[in-house]
Design a protein around this motif. Structure first.
Motif, PDB file in Angstrom:
ATOM      1  N   ILE A  47       6.048   3.314 -14.542  1.00 15.82           N
ATOM      2  CA  ILE A  47       7.477   2.992 -14.432  1.00 15.82           C
ATOM      3  C   ILE A  47       8.295   4.031 -15.197  1.00 15.82           C
ATOM      4  CG2 ILE A  47       9.242   1.329 -15.126  1.00 15.82           C
ATOM      5  CD1 ILE A  47       7.240  -0.888 -14.410  1.00 15.82           C
ATOM      6  N   LEU A  48       7.863   4.396 -16.396  1.00 12.80           N
ATOM      7  CA  LEU A  48       8.580   5.412 -17.172  1.00 12.80           C
ATOM      8  C   LEU A  48       8.546   6.770 -16.479  1.00 12.80           C
ATOM      9  CD1 LEU A  48       7.558   4.529 -20.839  1.00 12.80           C
ATOM     10  CD2 LEU A  48       9.766   4.173 -19.724  1.00 12.80           C
ATOM     11  N   PHE A  49       7.366   7.160 -15.963  1.00  9.41           N
ATOM     12  CA  PHE A  49       7.273   8.416 -15.216  1.00  9.41           C
ATOM     13  C   PHE A  49       8.200   8.384 -14.007  1.00  9.41           C
ATOM     14  CE2 PHE A  49       3.420   9.492 -17.535  1.00  9.41           C
ATOM     15  CZ  PHE A  49       3.493  10.878 -17.571  1.00  9.41           C
ATOM     16  N   SER A  67      10.893  15.431  -6.627  1.00  7.47           N
ATOM     17  CA  SER A  67      10.996  14.557  -7.796  1.00  7.47           C
ATOM     18  C   SER A  67      11.403  13.142  -7.401  1.00  7.47           C
ATOM     19  CB  SER A  67      12.008  15.158  -8.777  1.00  7.47           C
ATOM     20  OG  SER A  67      12.050  14.430  -9.959  1.00  7.47           O
ATOM     21  N   LEU A  68      12.315  13.015  -6.451  1.00  8.19           N
ATOM     22  CA  LEU A  68      12.753  11.691  -6.022  1.00  8.19           C
ATOM     23  C   LEU A  68      11.618  10.909  -5.359  1.00  8.19           C
ATOM     24  CD1 LEU A  68      15.203   9.762  -5.763  1.00  8.19           C
ATOM     25  CD2 LEU A  68      15.534  10.722  -3.480  1.00  8.19           C
ATOM     26  N   ILE A  69      10.892  11.561  -4.462  1.00 13.13           N
ATOM     27  CA  ILE A  69       9.796  10.875  -3.760  1.00 13.13           C
ATOM     28  C   ILE A  69       8.677  10.496  -4.727  1.00 13.13           C
ATOM     29  CG2 ILE A  69       7.961  11.201  -2.044  1.00 13.13           C
ATOM     30  CD1 ILE A  69      10.048  12.844  -0.431  1.00 13.13           C
ATOM     31  N   LEU A  70       8.285  11.424  -5.595  1.00 13.96           N
ATOM     32  CA  LEU A  70       7.223  11.120  -6.562  1.00 13.96           C
ATOM     33  C   LEU A  70       7.673  10.059  -7.557  1.00 13.96           C
ATOM     34  CD1 LEU A  70       5.794  14.680  -7.233  1.00 13.96           C
ATOM     35  CD2 LEU A  70       4.774  12.857  -5.870  1.00 13.96           C
ATOM     36  N   GLY A  71       8.946  10.106  -7.932  1.00 15.57           N
ATOM     37  CA  GLY A  71       9.477   9.089  -8.842  1.00 15.57           C
ATOM     38  C   GLY A  71       9.483   7.710  -8.208  1.00 15.57           C
ATOM     39  N   MET A  72       9.881   7.638  -6.948  1.00 17.66           N
ATOM     40  CA  MET A  72       9.878   6.344  -6.248  1.00 17.66           C
ATOM     41  C   MET A  72       8.449   5.807  -6.121  1.00 17.66           C
ATOM     42  SD  MET A  72      12.963   5.444  -5.665  1.00 17.66           S
ATOM     43  CE  MET A  72      12.807   4.182  -4.450  1.00 17.66           C
ATOM     44  N   LEU A  73       7.499   6.688  -5.794  1.00 20.47           N
ATOM     45  CA  LEU A  73       6.100   6.254  -5.686  1.00 20.47           C
ATOM     46  C   LEU A  73       5.571   5.743  -7.028  1.00 20.47           C
ATOM     47  CD1 LEU A  73       4.616   9.004  -3.343  1.00 20.47           C
ATOM     48  CD2 LEU A  73       4.998   6.587  -2.805  1.00 20.47           C
ATOM     49  N   ALA A  74       5.880   6.458  -8.094  1.00 19.88           N
ATOM     50  CA  ALA A  74       5.425   6.028  -9.422  1.00 19.88           C
ATOM     51  C   ALA A  74       6.066   4.701  -9.811  1.00 19.88           C
ATOM     52  CB  ALA A  74       5.742   7.105 -10.458  1.00 19.88           C
ATOM     53  N   LEU A  81       1.732  -2.966 -10.133  1.00 16.93           N
ATOM     54  CA  LEU A  81       0.809  -3.360 -11.194  1.00 16.93           C
ATOM     55  C   LEU A  81       1.347  -4.536 -12.002  1.00 16.93           C
ATOM     56  CD1 LEU A  81      -0.421   0.109 -12.482  1.00 16.93           C
ATOM     57  CD2 LEU A  81      -1.689  -1.547 -11.117  1.00 16.93           C
ATOM     58  N   ILE A  82       2.668  -4.666 -12.077  1.00 12.53           N
ATOM     59  CA  ILE A  82       3.258  -5.802 -12.798  1.00 12.53           C
ATOM     60  C   ILE A  82       3.228  -7.064 -11.943  1.00 12.53           C
ATOM     61  CG2 ILE A  82       5.446  -6.761 -13.632  1.00 12.53           C
ATOM     62  CD1 ILE A  82       6.087  -4.092 -14.814  1.00 12.53           C
ATOM     63  N   MET A  83       3.608  -6.936 -10.667  1.00 11.42           N
ATOM     64  CA  MET A  83       3.835  -8.126  -9.849  1.00 11.42           C
ATOM     65  C   MET A  83       2.734  -8.420  -8.834  1.00 11.42           C
ATOM     66  SD  MET A  83       7.918  -8.000  -9.219  1.00 11.42           S
ATOM     67  CE  MET A  83       8.067  -6.327  -8.641  1.00 11.42           C
ATOM     68  N   GLY A  84       1.801  -7.496  -8.646  1.00 10.89           N
ATOM     69  CA  GLY A  84       0.760  -7.700  -7.646  1.00 10.89           C
ATOM     70  C   GLY A  84      -0.258  -8.735  -8.069  1.00 10.89           C
TER      71      GLY A  84
END
Length: 123
Positions: A47-49, A67-74, A81-84
């Motif tokens: 989430i921070l990344f 950066s936008l696409i990789l940021g959205m994926l991260a 990982l939090i909600m799954g």
């Protein structure tokens, strides 16, 4: 914010190199760090990344789409990982750390390395 993107790029390059050259040792270290019961706590890292990459996309426009696409994926990975469902996350982590082939892990290391080089060269 440029400094944060440089740090992310250099970190990805280093991780990619270690995965490519020292696959077993690196995966053992990652297994000790990330293959725990506290997956939901560790989900703060992607989430921070993701937030850093998304903000960096708007500040440093040379790498906007990458950066936008990789940021959205991260960010999506961290939210998953939090909600799954925990059973599905445990199966995924077990597959990655115990059942994935060395060649697949090295391919992922190569992709991480190339993404780091691409990000660094466009800054």
């Amino acid at each position: 914010m440029d400094i944060a993107l440089y740090i992310v790029a250099i970190l990805w390059i280093a991780i990619g190199v270690f995965i490519l050259l020292y696959t077993e040792k690196t995966m053992n270290i990652f297994k000790k760090l990330f293959h725990t019961e506290k997956v939901r706590v560790l989900s703060i890292l992607p989430i921070l990344f993701g937030i850093v990459l998304i903000i960096g996309a708007f500040v440093c426009t040379q790498v906007f789409f990458l950066s936008l696409i990789l940021g959205m994926l991260a960010l999506l990975k961290g939210l998953y990982l939090i909600m799954g469902p925990m059973s599905q996350i445990k199966r995924l982590m077990d597959w990655w750390f115990n059942k994935a082939t060395t060649s697949f892990i090295r391919l992922c290391g190569l992709i991480i390395f190339v993404l780091g080089i691409t990000l660094l060269s466009n800054l």
